[in-house]
Design an enzyme around this catalytic site. Structure first.
Site, PDB file in Angstrom:
ATOM      1  CB  VAL A  74      -3.058   4.069   0.008  1.00 21.58           C
ATOM      2  CG1 VAL A  74      -4.203   3.186  -0.478  1.00 21.58           C
ATOM      3  CG2 VAL A  74      -2.588   4.993  -1.109  1.00 21.58           C
ATOM      4  CG  LEU A 102      -2.161  -0.792   1.266  1.00 18.47           C
ATOM      5  CD1 LEU A 102      -2.832  -0.692   2.626  1.00 18.47           C
ATOM      6  CD2 LEU A 102      -3.133  -0.362   0.186  1.00 18.47           C
ATOM      7  CG  ASP A 103       1.563   3.678  -3.459  1.00 17.91           C
ATOM      8  OD1 ASP A 103       2.411   2.773  -3.369  1.00 17.91           O
ATOM      9  OD2 ASP A 103       1.133   4.117  -4.531  1.00 17.91           O
ATOM     10  N   PRO A 104       2.102   5.126   0.684  1.00 15.25           N
ATOM     11  CG  PRO A 104       4.128   6.211   1.053  1.00 15.25           C
ATOM     12  CD  PRO A 104       3.414   5.358   0.042  1.00 15.25           C
TER      13      PRO A 104
END
Length: 228
Positions: free
Chosen positions: A23, A19-21
């Site tokens: 998100v 998961l991207d930062p």
């Protein structure tokens, strides 16, 4: 994942899809030996709910028309801040549902192939609309068999379940949080083998017809299957 390893006092743990930062949402975490099968979850369908901010308002009909263009196989070049090589590649968008549209804000639900960049999708939608757009907010609501409204738990709940088990011997809440490893292969075709074939297969032998009890209809050539 590092926190969970520490909390459970485990040597191994792994997650199913980064998961991207900033998100939020579903992040399956495999414990101990379950890390061996978490790779099957990484490449499954993902579902997101995304807020797109348009730089200029557009009418609803034009927006729906453009969203239809992005259903099916699309081309994407990973964004500058990504962990993979920036080459054009194809990804499949299974569906884009328009949930809400108010002025410059658009709320969509997207079902897509693993490795699809939502930030890039929002940017490309803005390009095709001719007004520009960017991703404002993103939440992952599904990773393969794991869905937000069925299996999602917060770290606080994990901590409380562990406390009740260690200090009061109550494992009920822990059993709700830790799912059987079989859930990670729920989406795969399955072959059920005889007890007598298990040892040979586990030591690298080919599986022959006499060792099979039954199989699901979706077993096919070049497909990954689960052997049970």
């Amino acid at each position: 994942v590092a926190w969970i390893k520490k909390m459970f006092e485990l040597e191994r743990a792994g997650h199913g899809g980064t998961l991207d930062p900033k998100v939020t949402g579903v992040l399956p975490v495999a414990l101990a030996n379950a890390t061996k099968v978490i790779g099957n979850v990484i490449h499954t369908i993902k579902e997101y709910v995304m807020v797109i901010q348009l730089h200029t308002p557009v009418d609803n009909e034009r927006l729906r028309e453009v969203l239809r263009y992005f259903t099916g196989v699309i081309y994407q070049r990973p964004p500058l801040r990504s962990s993979v090589k920036r080459v054009i590649r194809t990804r499949r968008i299974h569906y884009i549902d328009l949930l809400e549209h108010s002025d410059r804000y658009v709320l969509v639900r997207v079902g897509c192939e693993a490795g699809t960049y939502m930030r890039k999708l929002a940017h490309d939608i803005g390009l095709l609309l001719g007004v520009g757009a960017h991703m404002r907010e993103l939440r992952r609501t599904r990773t393969g068999p794991y869905k937000e409204d069925e299996t999602l738990v917060r770290m606080q709940e994990v901590s409380e379940a562990l406390y009740l088990w260690r200090n009061k011997g109550d494992e009920r809440y822990l059993r709700k949080i830790i799912l059987p490893v079989e859930t990670a292969i729920a989406h795969l075709p399955k072959i059920i083998i005889r007890d007598t074939a298990v040892d040979a297969v586990a030591h690298g032998a080919h599986l022959a017809v006499p060792g099979i009890v039954r199989l699901t209809k979706d077993v096919a050539l070049n497909k990954t299957v689960a052997i049970l």
